[in-house]
Design a protein around this motif. Structure first.
Motif, PDB file in Angstrom:
ATOM      1  N   PHE A 101       0.826  -1.215   0.000  1.00 31.62           N
ATOM      2  CA  PHE A 101       0.000   0.000   0.000  1.00 31.62           C
ATOM      3  C   PHE A 101       0.859   1.263   0.000  1.00 31.62           C
ATOM      4  CE2 PHE A 101      -3.333  -2.992   1.298  1.00 31.62           C
ATOM      5  CZ  PHE A 101      -4.234  -2.685   0.291  1.00 31.62           C
ATOM      6  N   ALA A 102       2.073   1.157   0.556  1.00 29.36           N
ATOM      7  CA  ALA A 102       2.996   2.292   0.449  1.00 29.36           C
ATOM      8  C   ALA A 102       3.281   2.572  -1.036  1.00 29.36           C
ATOM      9  CB  ALA A 102       4.284   1.996   1.207  1.00 29.36           C
ATOM     10  N   TYR A 103       3.459   1.491  -1.822  1.00 29.31           N
ATOM     11  CA  TYR A 103       3.644   1.655  -3.269  1.00 29.31           C
ATOM     12  C   TYR A 103       2.406   2.259  -3.923  1.00 29.31           C
ATOM     13  CZ  TYR A 103       8.129  -0.665  -3.859  1.00 29.31           C
ATOM     14  OH  TYR A 103       9.458  -0.968  -3.825  1.00 29.31           O
ATOM     15  N   VAL A 104       1.234   1.783  -3.517  1.00 25.61           N
ATOM     16  CA  VAL A 104      -0.006   2.329  -4.089  1.00 25.61           C
ATOM     17  C   VAL A 104      -0.040   3.839  -3.865  1.00 25.61           C
ATOM     18  CG1 VAL A 104      -2.536   2.349  -3.919  1.00 25.61           C
ATOM     19  CG2 VAL A 104      -1.301   0.171  -3.835  1.00 25.61           C
ATOM     20  N   VAL A 105       0.285   4.252  -2.640  1.00 26.29           N
ATOM     21  CA  VAL A 105       0.291   5.671  -2.302  1.00 26.29           C
ATOM     22  C   VAL A 105       1.347   6.411  -3.134  1.00 26.29           C
ATOM     23  CG1 VAL A 105       0.699   7.336  -0.444  1.00 26.29           C
ATOM     24  CG2 VAL A 105      -0.539   5.227   0.030  1.00 26.29           C
ATOM     25  N   TYR A 106       2.500   5.759  -3.265  1.00 29.52           N
ATOM     26  CA  TYR A 106       3.601   6.349  -4.037  1.00 29.52           C
ATOM     27  C   TYR A 106       3.181   6.604  -5.486  1.00 29.52           C
ATOM     28  CZ  TYR A 106       8.075   6.534  -6.523  1.00 29.52           C
ATOM     29  OH  TYR A 106       9.110   6.901  -7.344  1.00 29.52           O
ATOM     30  N   ALA A 118      -3.536  -2.276   7.278  1.00 28.00           N
ATOM     31  CA  ALA A 118      -2.268  -2.298   6.527  1.00 28.00           C
ATOM     32  C   ALA A 118      -2.261  -1.138   5.529  1.00 28.00           C
ATOM     33  CB  ALA A 118      -2.098  -3.638   5.809  1.00 28.00           C
ATOM     34  N   GLY A 119      -3.415  -0.873   4.913  1.00 23.84           N
ATOM     35  CA  GLY A 119      -3.526   0.258   3.986  1.00 23.84           C
ATOM     36  C   GLY A 119      -3.241   1.578   4.689  1.00 23.84           C
ATOM     37  N   ILE A 120      -3.816   1.729   5.873  1.00 22.95           N
ATOM     38  CA  ILE A 120      -3.606   2.967   6.638  1.00 22.95           C
ATOM     39  C   ILE A 120      -2.133   3.095   7.051  1.00 22.95           C
ATOM     40  CG2 ILE A 120      -4.199   4.163   8.784  1.00 22.95           C
ATOM     41  CD1 ILE A 120      -7.021   2.901   8.514  1.00 22.95           C
TER      42      ILE A 120
END
Lengths: 290, 243
Positions: free
Chosen positions: A45-50, A200-202
């Protein structure tokens, strides 16, 4: 002054371990497994945000609105597609092996797709720092703290105040009895998974806005969340958050006073120490003996 | 036969390769208390678990008002209003009494009736009303058994199955529990009761079946079996001291 600064750093970062630990705790509650892929999903999810930020220009905190529903849905689907059959078996090792397999699968797909290069998000406020009483508080870490507190409160109220939340707590205690209430075990497991991956997303959002990350960081993160969980005591939302904060503080003090290289060794040492002397965790009530 | 709520026909149940129930047939008439008595290990709990769908039968049929139950899973069976109070109560001890009762009324047919059921349960069990915000684990053994029954009553059961409700309770509490079962039945609840406390059970049961090593060996009205000395000698073991 240094002590207070190290303490504040620890508290600020520890909350991110804390919300990951709450996710682990929920999934452990109904499924009776340590969901080792939790950290890898945080990195995912860090990648998704990135990518939302670099490709579409969406601010990481605005991205929460997109990430949370995707993560909840992913958790729900993942349970029904991957874990449902294994969850019905008495042998919990199968579910645990699935979690390990899933962790390596996702990690390796991320490695191939996005390489091992560390990524980081740089926004106009990344370097923003507050200095109350000469203590340095980075803006992104402060937001991470707020996000963690709000999500903890959200999960707490969901579990305490809603009928489905009550069913999840009941299932954590006695799945057979829960079934006799007419509650489908798959439903409560899927709810626990959805919230676990939702958290995990948060965590992914909080993490991506603070630190550089790469695909391999997931496992370490899962272990840190596990330590936080052990410190706080399994099956206790507030305890998991406190455990995370405690771990953050231990790491921060260790790297400040002993040296950065020692931070991990010391936190694993504390993990062993706590589990061997007080297996129910620091805040937990006594566990049933075999 | 008049108005059968539950009918079981030629039921065979196995644990692995071991046969536990052998061609069991029995029935429960609407509005009655029916008891299953027998020694330890006769298969009484297995029979209830099979009706609840926790164990799958290999042969035979279980019908609720003529509709098959044995083809459904545990949730489907509970949804039909067949509610089991398991042996050992299995309360959610970290949840409050109120929360336990709330989960008792989880199924769609009983959820809309929650307030009404709660009122009924609090009338039957005033002690639960006073302690509704306490953890279930803080109750005494007798109170826990009452909560376990109350939780099942919250589901508005068509058939209430009780597995050894008097187990481990003092003689006074045993009497209270049996009184309560009679009261529930007077409120039109059909009850299937599994008990080792045979004397008290036969006194309140309209009909009873004697289970011995997986077979039904005898049945009759409660008073018939109570008067029949053979059932003690042949099927159950030593005659119990009058309880």
């Amino acid at each position: 002054m240094h002590f207070i600064q190290a303490l504040v750093n620890g508290i600020l970062f520890g909350t991110t371990y804390g919300i990951a630990a709450i996710g682990l705790s929920l999934i452990f509650g109904t499924m009776r497994i340590i969901f080792l892929a939790q950290g890898t999903f945080i990195v995912f999810f860090a990648y998704v945000v990135y990518f939302l930020f670099t490709l579409l220009g969406i601010d990481p905190y605005i991205a929460l609105v997109i990430v949370i529903p995707i993560a909840l849905l992913l958790g729900w689907l993942m349970y029904y597609s991957i874990f449902k059959e294994a969850a019905a078996l008495e042998d919990r090792n199968i579910s645990l092996l699935l979690a390990v397999g899933l962790m390596y699968l996702v990690e390796n797909i991320m490695l191939v797709a996005w390489t091992a290069d560390p990524r980081s998000i740089v926004t106009p406020y990344t370097g923003l720092v507050f200095r109350p009483f000469e203590i340095v508080i980075p803006f992104t870490k402060l937001i991470a703290l707020i996000i963690a507190l709000v999500s903890t409160a959200g999960v707490y109220f969901f579990l305490k105040k809603t009928l489905i939340g009550t069913a999840v707590r009941a299932a954590s205690e006695d799945m057979v009895s829960t079934t006799l209430m007419g509650i489908n075990p798959n439903f409560v497991n899927a709810v626990a998974f959805a919230i676990g991956i939702g958290l995990a997303g948060i965590s992914g959002v909080a993490f991506a806005s603070i630190f550089p990350f790469d695909p391999g960081y997931g496992f370490t993160f899962a272990i840190k969340a596990l330590i936080a969980l052990a410190l706080g005591g399994i099956g206790n939302v507030a305890g998991a958050l406190l455990g995370g904060i405690l771990l953050g503080v231990i790491e921060s003090l260790a790297s400040f006073y002993v040296g950065g290289g020692w931070a991990d060794a010391i936190s694993y040492g504390v993990f062993i120490l706590v589990l061997s002397l007080r297996p129910q965790g620091i805040t937990g009530k006594a566990l049933k003996k075999a | 036969m008049a108005n059968q709520l539950l009918e079981i026909k030629d039921l065979d149940v196995y644990y692995g390769d071991v046969q536990i129930l052998r061609s069991v047939s029995m029935h429960v008439e609407e509005g009655t208390i029916v008891a299953i008595v027998g020694a330890n290990g006769a298969g009484k709990t297995t029979l209830l678990k099979t009706i609840s769908g926790l164990i799958k039968s290999r042969q035979g049929e279980i019908l609720l008002a003529g509709e098959p139950l044995h083809t459904l899973g545990p949730k489907g069976i509970v949804d039909k209003g067949v509610i089991q109070v398991p042996e050992g109560r299995r309360l959610f001890s970290s949840l409050t009494i109120y929360e336990n009762l709330r989960l008792g009324a989880y199924i769609p047919r009983s959820r809309p009736l929650f307030n009404q059921s709660l009122e009924k349960v609090f009338t039957l069990f005033p002690i639960l009303k006073d302690r509704q915000n306490q953890k279930a684990g803080s109750l005494s053994g007798g109170e826990q058994q009452m909560l376990a029954i109350a939780r099942a009553v919250m589901a508005q059961p068509r058939l209430l199955m009780l597995d050894e409700p008097s187990l481990g309770l003092s003689p006074i509490l045993v009497r209270t529990i049996f009184q309560l079962i009679t009261t529930l039945n007077e409120h039109k609840t059909t009850i299937l009761l599994v008990e080792q406390n045979i004397h008290q059970t036969l006194k309140i049961a309209h009909h009873a079946f004697v289970l011995r090593i997986g077979r039904i060996v005898m049945d009759g009205t409660g008073s018939e079996l109570l008067a029949n000395d053979n059932i003690w000698k042949d099927y159950i073991g030593a005659r119990q001291v009058k309880g």
